[in-house]
Design a protein around this motif. Structure first.
Motif, PDB file in Angstrom:
ATOM      1  N   GLY A 114       0.920  -1.074   0.107  1.00  0.00           N
ATOM      2  CA  GLY A 114      -0.031   0.119   0.135  1.00  0.00           C
ATOM      3  C   GLY A 114       0.932   1.235  -0.181  1.00  0.00           C
ATOM      4  O   GLY A 114       1.788   1.502  -0.794  1.00  0.00           O
ATOM      5  N   SER A 129       8.738  -1.891   6.231  1.00  0.00           N
ATOM      6  CA  SER A 129       7.802  -0.754   6.595  1.00  0.00           C
ATOM      7  C   SER A 129       6.514  -0.831   6.769  1.00  0.00           C
ATOM      8  O   SER A 129       5.644  -1.472   5.862  1.00  0.00           O
ATOM      9  N   SER A 130       6.003  -0.787   7.767  1.00  0.00           N
ATOM     10  CA  SER A 130       4.507  -0.867   8.210  1.00  0.00           C
ATOM     11  C   SER A 130       4.246  -0.172   9.295  1.00  0.00           C
ATOM     12  O   SER A 130       4.504  -0.211  10.466  1.00  0.00           O
ATOM     13  N   LYS A 131       3.363   0.859   8.944  1.00  0.00           N
ATOM     14  CA  LYS A 131       2.936   1.875   9.944  1.00  0.00           C
ATOM     15  C   LYS A 131       2.232   1.083  10.998  1.00  0.00           C
ATOM     16  O   LYS A 131       2.599   1.437  12.325  1.00  0.00           O
ATOM     17  N   SER A 132       1.496  -0.025  10.827  1.00  0.00           N
ATOM     18  CA  SER A 132       0.803  -0.667  11.895  1.00  0.00           C
ATOM     19  C   SER A 132       1.371  -1.704  12.459  1.00  0.00           C
ATOM     20  O   SER A 132       1.093  -2.205  13.462  1.00  0.00           O
ATOM     21  N   THR A 171       0.283  -5.614   9.086  1.00  0.00           N
ATOM     22  CA  THR A 171      -0.404  -5.924   7.943  1.00  0.00           C
ATOM     23  C   THR A 171       0.171  -7.405   7.473  1.00  0.00           C
ATOM     24  O   THR A 171       1.393  -7.606   7.509  1.00  0.00           O
ATOM     25  N   THR A 220       3.142  -7.951   4.998  1.00  0.00           N
ATOM     26  CA  THR A 220       4.467  -7.534   5.205  1.00  0.00           C
ATOM     27  C   THR A 220       4.901  -8.199   6.275  1.00  0.00           C
ATOM     28  O   THR A 220       6.006  -8.659   6.207  1.00  0.00           O
ATOM     29  N   ARG A 254      -1.061   6.365   2.585  1.00  0.00           N
ATOM     30  CA  ARG A 254      -1.006   6.707   1.192  1.00  0.00           C
ATOM     31  C   ARG A 254      -0.281   8.219   1.071  1.00  0.00           C
ATOM     32  O   ARG A 254      -0.034   8.771   0.097  1.00  0.00           O
ATOM     33  N   GLN A 269      -3.889   4.772  -5.928  1.00  0.00           N
ATOM     34  CA  GLN A 269      -3.922   4.625  -4.369  1.00  0.00           C
ATOM     35  C   GLN A 269      -4.419   5.881  -3.770  1.00  0.00           C
ATOM     36  O   GLN A 269      -5.442   5.877  -2.968  1.00  0.00           O
ATOM     37  N   GLU A 315      -8.280   5.577  -2.738  1.00  0.00           N
ATOM     38  CA  GLU A 315      -8.319   5.215  -1.225  1.00  0.00           C
ATOM     39  C   GLU A 315      -8.916   6.400  -0.500  1.00  0.00           C
ATOM     40  O   GLU A 315      -9.603   6.161   0.571  1.00  0.00           O
ATOM     41  N   GLN A 371     -10.220   4.619   5.721  1.00  0.00           N
ATOM     42  CA  GLN A 371     -10.290   3.597   4.661  1.00  0.00           C
ATOM     43  C   GLN A 371     -10.848   2.416   5.262  1.00  0.00           C
ATOM     44  O   GLN A 371     -10.279   1.032   5.152  1.00  0.00           O
ATOM     45  N   LYS A 420      -9.501  -6.945   5.145  1.00  0.00           N
ATOM     46  CA  LYS A 420      -8.460  -7.424   6.004  1.00  0.00           C
ATOM     47  C   LYS A 420      -9.151  -8.310   7.033  1.00  0.00           C
ATOM     48  O   LYS A 420      -8.656  -9.531   6.974  1.00  0.00           O
TER      49      LYS A 420
HETATM   50  O1  LIG Z   1       1.897   0.447   6.675  1.00  0.00           O
HETATM   51  P1  LIG Z   1       0.741  -0.616   6.913  1.00  0.00           P
HETATM   52  O2  LIG Z   1       0.251  -0.358   8.187  1.00  0.00           O
HETATM   53  O3  LIG Z   1       1.443  -1.996   6.863  1.00  0.00           O
HETATM   54  O4  LIG Z   1      -0.455  -0.436   6.020  1.00  0.00           O
HETATM   55  C1  LIG Z   1      -0.123  -0.787   4.511  1.00  0.00           C
HETATM   56  C2  LIG Z   1      -1.430  -0.467   3.662  1.00  0.00           C
HETATM   57  O5  LIG Z   1      -2.594  -0.974   4.628  1.00  0.00           O
HETATM   58  C3  LIG Z   1      -3.828  -0.697   3.965  1.00  0.00           C
HETATM   59  O6  LIG Z   1      -3.871  -1.288   2.844  1.00  0.00           O
HETATM   60  C4  LIG Z   1      -4.254   0.851   3.930  1.00  0.00           C
HETATM   61  O7  LIG Z   1      -5.413   0.830   3.358  1.00  0.00           O
HETATM   62  C5  LIG Z   1      -3.037   1.402   3.322  1.00  0.00           C
HETATM   63  O8  LIG Z   1      -3.251   2.782   3.345  1.00  0.00           O
HETATM   64  C6  LIG Z   1      -1.744   1.314   4.081  1.00  0.00           C
HETATM   65  O9  LIG Z   1      -0.643   1.992   3.263  1.00  0.00           O
END
Ligand SMILES: O=P(O)(O)OC[C@H]1O[C@H](O)[C@H](O)[C@@H](O)[C@@H]1O
Length: 545
Positions: A151, A202-205, A208, A211, A266, A347, A351, A503, A510
């Motif tokens: 993403g 790289s994963s904000k959360s 995912t 990842t 994004r 995207q 999105e 989103q 998911k």
């Molecule tokens: O960076 P992450 O937390 O792994 O997220 C990766 C992606 O996950 C989802 O698909 C979101 O809709 C995206 O906007 C995001 O960039």
């Protein structure tokens, strides 16, 4: 605010739509049309003269922006207000590129020092990798980076790195893995040496699925090469807002780079998510990219609506979505380095603005985000341009072209230019029946046959396009260009009164994916779902048809 479609300007636009003359006539009537309908700023020129617009339409569009409080909404974003209302979050990708002496307060705290610290940490890390201070577990210099993310944690770094190919320092190669399809990572790792490969996760959360799965496989690949667990620290760094999860996973805290919940995935390439860009192009180039985006931020925040490029592009795009029933828009990049940009904007825009309720949760009775697609010119001219010229759908196009090439070679660039400008002209002018007939005047066809063929050759014209020019594709102009599209997306979301920054549709995908995964892994035959899903799951478990 009154309901959008009840506003005076909306009503006026709906009424005025059919009064607008064919663009051929508009150009014939006013030889100053380009001067009046083009704007320069931040190293870019936007020519929006080839659009179905006259003075009345434009002034009503600006009126619509005023009636929907666009300027106030822009200010609210820059100020750090929690404009992502469903997640109660500020939206501050603009702070990531703001100058260090700016103050941006989120929940009572200035976020700028943390941004600056992170930039310093990125710079130090990249220098260490480049000058060989950071080595792999056997003491060898790092030669290859594998960036794992999906993403926004994939598209931004990948597409910007691709676009900045002429600026690579040559210290290192970078490879991107996003998809959970094992083929992707297996093929990427095949030519690489575990002793000299560094993974950037790289994963904000940090939650995912794709990842995490790819990162585990990467770790196994490293361990299989004979490395012990301690080696992981030398071969993995992570970018995440969830440091606790990253350390639990085995990545040392000192090897993590922070992200913040006020940056959407994004919109994140300007944060540490941009690390692969820095590894490939160096810190100074990345800073210049940020500066280019910051210039566009300044332009967006301060220019009057009439001279404001993102505002113009947002309103024009909305004009076709809401008043001409246009359902898709195409991005055509006449620059090989920008070949990935359509996927990036896809995207970003889809999105963000693929929403069907307003901020108060009411169902909308007007169209929101269009389908965004596209590709690089001139390839598309031999494929899908036919439909843009003569198909039944109205597909507004953005043409993007740098005046100077990084690779001047014979007549290539002049031919590229002629194709780009020729396409916008053909879309605007079209070809009348009489013109088509005249072209057939020397043929041996009968009059009847000429009439039939001429009808097939007619092109309606009046097909809209914007043209965006720049002197050259540089880190600065690229930063400005991407920020232009970010803010265009914002403008539309603001007028539509939707939340462009959540989103929930993606989140549902998911959750359902996890349920199916559990069923695929269970010994029991699946019978609880619809007959199609049951059968597909059971066939997968059987492993053959
Ligand atoms: O960076 P992450 O937390 O792994 O997220 C990766 C992606 O996950 C989802 O698909 C979101 O809709 C995206 O906007 C995001 O960039």
């Amino acid at each position: 605010m009154s309901h959008l479609t009840d506003t005076k300007s909306w009503q006026a636009l709906a009424k005025h739509r059919d009064n607008i003359k064919h663009m051929r006539e508009l150009f014939a009537e006013d030889n100053q049309r380009f001067e009046k309908m083009s704007v320069k700023g931040c190293g870019l020129l936007l020519d929006y003269s080839k659009n179905r617009l006259d003075e009345t339409a434009l002034s009503n569009l600006f009126q619509l922006a005023n009636e929907t409080k666009l300027t106030e909404k822009i200010q609210a974003m820059f100020a750090g207000n929690a404009i992502n209302t469903t997640e109660n979050r500020a939206v501050l990708h603009t702070a990531l590129r703001a100058s260090s002496d700016t103050e941006v307060i989120v929940n009572g705290q200035n976020v700028m020092p943390e941004i600056q610290q992170t930039l310093k940490k990125m710079e130090q890390f990249v220098n260490d990798v480049h000058n060989g201070t950071w080595v792999g577990y056997t003491g060898k210099t790092i030669t290859d980076i594998v960036s794992i993310g999906i993403g926004g944690s994939f598209l931004g770094p990948k597409i910007v790195s691709q676009a900045l190919r002429p600026y690579w320092t040559g210290h290192i190669n970078c490879h991107f893995v996003a998809n959970v399809d094992g083929t992707s990572i297996v093929e990427k790792l095949k030519p690489l040496d575990p002793e000299t490969t560094l993974f950037v996760m790289s994963s904000k959360s940090f939650s995912t699925q794709e990842t995490l799965t790819n990162t585990l496989s990467a770790r196994n690949w490293l361990l299989k090469s004979g490395a012990d667990k301690a080696a992981v620290a030398k071969h993995f760094v992570a970018i995440t807002s969830n440091v606790a999860k990253a350390t639990e996973f085995g990545i040392e805290e000192k090897n993590t780079f922070p992200m913040w919940n006020w940056v959407g995935g994004r919109y994140s390439l300007w944060s540490a998510i941009g690390l692969p860009i820095v590894l490939l192009t160096g810190f100074e180039t990345f800073k210049t990219l940020l500066n280019g985006a910051a210039e566009m931020d300044e332009h967006f925040a301060t220019q009057p609506l009439e001279q404001n490029m993102p505002v113009l592009m947002g309103l024009i795009s909305l004009w076709y979505s809401n008043f001409y029933g246009s359902e898709s828009q195409v991005i055509l990049t006449y620059d090989h380095y920008l070949r990935g940009l359509p996927a990036y904007i896809q995207q970003l825009d889809m999105e963000s603005n693929g929403k069907s309720v307003d901020l108060a949760g009411n169902s909308l009775d007007y169209n929101t985000g269009p389908v965004i697609w596209g590709g690089e010119g001139t390839n598309g001219q031999h494929a899908y341009h036919q439909l843009i010229h003569q198909g039944t759908a109205l597909i507004p196009a953005d043409f993007i072209f740098p005046l100077t090439s990084h690779n001047p070679l014979g007549n290539h660039h002049i031919q590229l230019a002629s194709n780009c400008f020729g396409q916008t002209q053909a879309l605007m002018q079209g070809r009348t029946f009489e013109e088509a007939k005249a072209e057939l005047s020397n043929s041996n066809l009968s009059e009847e046959q000429k009439n039939i063929i001429a009808k097939h050759k007619v092109m309606p014209g009046n097909r809209p396009s914007n043209t965006i020019l720049m002197d050259k594709l540089t880190p600065k102009t690229l930063g400005a260009l991407i920020a232009l599209y970010e803010h265009r997306t914002f403008v539309q979301g603001a007028v539509w009164d939707i939340n462009s920054f959540d989103q929930w549709g993606v989140e549902l995908g998911k959750v359902l994916g996890v349920d199916v995964l559990n069923r695929l892994g269970s010994d029991k035959s699946c019978s609880e779902l619809d007959s199609s899903s049951n059968s597909l799951i059971n066939l997968f478990k059987k492993g053959s048809l």
